[in-house]
Design an enzyme around this catalytic site. Structure first.
Site, mmCIF file in Angstrom:
data_model
loop_
_atom_site.group_PDB
_atom_site.id
_atom_site.type_symbol
_atom_site.label_atom_id
_atom_site.label_comp_id
_atom_site.label_asym_id
_atom_site.label_seq_id
_atom_site.Cartn_x
_atom_site.Cartn_y
_atom_site.Cartn_z
ATOM 1 N N LEU A 65 -2.950 1.886 0.028
ATOM 2 C CA LEU A 65 -4.377 2.913 -0.094
ATOM 3 C C LEU A 65 -5.444 3.522 0.837
ATOM 4 C CD1 LEU A 65 -5.250 2.644 -3.602
ATOM 5 C CD2 LEU A 65 -3.930 4.389 -2.813
ATOM 6 N N ARG A 66 -5.460 2.925 1.686
ATOM 7 C CA ARG A 66 -5.944 2.909 3.341
ATOM 8 C C ARG A 66 -7.229 2.355 3.674
ATOM 9 N NH1 ARG A 66 -1.326 1.780 5.353
ATOM 10 N NH2 ARG A 66 -0.095 2.846 6.088
ATOM 11 N N ASP A 307 6.065 1.582 -1.699
ATOM 12 C CA ASP A 307 5.480 1.061 0.120
ATOM 13 C C ASP A 307 4.897 2.322 0.012
ATOM 14 O OD1 ASP A 307 4.525 0.075 1.918
ATOM 15 O OD2 ASP A 307 7.361 0.091 2.422
HETATM 16 C C1 NCD Z 1 3.869 -0.373 6.196
HETATM 17 C C2 NCD Z 1 1.958 0.837 6.371
HETATM 18 O O1 NCD Z 1 1.996 1.687 7.242
HETATM 19 O O2 NCD Z 1 1.307 -0.176 6.136
HETATM 20 N N1 NCD Z 1 4.620 0.708 7.104
HETATM 21 C C3 NCD Z 1 5.608 0.650 6.157
HETATM 22 O O3 NCD Z 1 6.505 0.952 7.120
HETATM 23 N N2 NCD Z 1 5.919 0.347 5.547
HETATM 24 C C4 NCD Z 1 3.348 -1.519 6.259
HETATM 25 C C5 NCD Z 1 3.987 -2.261 5.361
HETATM 26 O O4 NCD Z 1 4.450 -1.724 4.138
HETATM 27 O O5 NCD Z 1 5.218 -3.094 5.443
HETATM 28 ZN ZN ZN Z 2 5.946 -4.340 4.709
#
Ligand code: NCD
Ligand code: ZN
Length: 433
Positions: A65-66, A307
């Site tokens: 969610l950043r 993800d």
């Molecule tokens: C994820 C992220 O951008 O935070 N990136 C990804 O490619 N999956 C990190 C993660 O889930 O490993």
């Molecule tokens: Zn990951």
């Protein structure tokens, strides 16, 4: 006065049945579930749902969610609105924020923000090590007390086996899972795509499958030694599926998630989509993809997680080596899975509801995951006849990049109820909530 949802076929992940029902929501709970046509309409707001499928609110245990720190990529508000539009009512968010989610204050900030906006419940996954640096373990007890549901250094692999063993011991004491981002950095070092034919043809350094599988094998052994619950994030190689299958056979408490992109795409995507197909772990070879499908169908890979990893359009417009890993996923996960697995006859809709709601709730100790009187009224209505193309520009997420852009999918969410409120609606008011 409640919502009476009439005639939808309700997919029950616990029984595998999908029967036409009337569903009455009063306040924030399901008041009554009965055979279609049997609940008196008087006094209720009636929503005709003939032809629609009702699912328990979906649960995604792996989203980014950043916030705090990267609100230019996503915010808790936009990410949970995106979740609602994707049919999700609960999500677990990963701790690679800024500051990192490694203190009770950050955990509380996240749950508070999510409650303030009210689109979905957010369960924070707390960092396993301070700053995700792999140097010192966080205070698991305090983080649990603040509301964390699991521990993870997602985005980075924990390089020290000794520290992972200690983390597993501590998580077992707290009765919580460790969600493993499996990556040995001495093997993945500098790679951007799967170490295979496509990376070679583009002269881009690759990430070999063993960077992931050696860690998965290690952590299965450590889970066995400690009796802890280890959950493998975004599994991608054939060898990892085999290791997890074997671990389960031996009775280790290992569970796993698979993403729609690892089930549906391969390394080939990078040839046409460029950085839009860059993700960690990478999209792998066709044999790996087939093994993920097999593992998903036989239950080795227990659940689906997106993800959802939004970045700005500018970041994802860069070249493959320069762009960040990850892309947006939560708004299209249900139609992707419906089209590929339910429409094709590989899985029943009730089984898909198990993999996207009930089982995730069980693995992470969350409420919900099924529809029953007295439960929180979290419900997703899906239209199995809706066929529509993926249009990233209309995403609620601030992340507009997905390798699935333009793909025609069947079976879209059309309404989402969260704690009895209609938080997403494309059929009843014809407007956006
Ligand atoms: C994820 C992220 O951008 O935070 N990136 C990804 O490619 N999956 C990190 C993660 O889930 O490993
Ligand atoms: Zn990951």
């Amino acid at each position: 006065m409640g919502y009476l949802i009439r005639g939808a076929r309700l997919a029950d992940p616990r029984t595998g049945q999908t029967d036409a029902c009337d569903i009455l929501i009063e306040g924030d709970i399901f008041a009554q579930i009965a055979l279609a046509g049997s609940i008196d309409v008087a006094g209720h707001e009636v929503l005709e749902a003939d032809g629609l499928i009702a699912l328990p609110g979906l649960i995604d245990v792996h989203v980014h969610l950043r916030e705090p720190g990267f609100s230019h990529k996503e915010t808790i508000a936009t990410g949970t609105q995106a979740a609602a539009a994707g049919g999700f009512t609960q999500v677990c968010c990963m701790p690679n924020t800024s500051p990192v989610t490694d203190t009770p204050e950050v955990v509380r900030f996240i749950t508070h923000e999510a409650k303030r906006h009210g689109f979905a419940t957010v369960h924070p996954i707390a960092a396993m090590t301070y700053g995700l640096k792999g140097e010192a373990l966080t205070d698991f007890g305090a983080l649990k007390k603040a509301g964390a549901v699991a521990f993870s250094d997602d985005g980075r692999g924990l390089q020290s086996a000794g520290m992972m063993k200690r983390a597993l011991q501590l998580s077992r004491e707290q009765g919580m899972p460790i969600a493993v981002h499996a990556e040995d950095e001495t093997l993945s070092a500098g790679g951007h795509l799967h170490d295979g034919a496509v990376a070679h043809s583009l002269s881009i350094p690759g990430i070999p499958t063993e960077a992931e599988t050696t860690m998965i094998a290690r952590d299965i052994l450590l889970a066995q030694a400690t009796g802890a619950h280890v959950h493998m994030c975004h599994v991608s190689p054939e060898t990892a599926v085999a290791a997890i299958r074997e671990g389960k056979r031996r009775g280790v408490r290992v569970t796993a998630e698979v993403t729609p992109h690892h089930l549906l795409l391969t390394e080939e995507e990078a040839l046409t989509k460029g950085a839009a197909a860059k993700v960690n772990p990478p999209l792998r070879a066709a044999t790996d993809r087939r093994a993920c499908i097999e593992g998903f169908l036989d239950g080795t890979l227990d659940i689906v997680a997106t993800d959802h990893a939004p970045h700005t359009p500018e970041e994802k417009a860069r070249s493959i080596p320069e762009a960040p890993f990850g892309f947006t996923g939560i708004e299209i996960s249900l139609p992707l899975m419906y089209t590929a697995f339910v429409q094709s006859g590989l899985l029943s809709i009730a089984e898909l509801a198990a993999r996207m709601s009930w089982r995730p709730a069980q693995l992470f100790g969350l409420p919900g995951g099924f529809v029953a009187a007295g439960q929180s009224a979290d419900l997703t209505l899906l239209d199995p006849s809706e066929v529509r193309k993926v249009e990233p520009d209309s995403f609620r997420s601030l992340g507009k990049t997905t390798p699935f852009a333009g793909r025609k999918l069947t079976g879209w969410p059309v309404a989402t109820f969260y704690q009895g409120r209609l938080v997403y609606d494309r059929v009843y008011t014809q407007g956006e909530v």
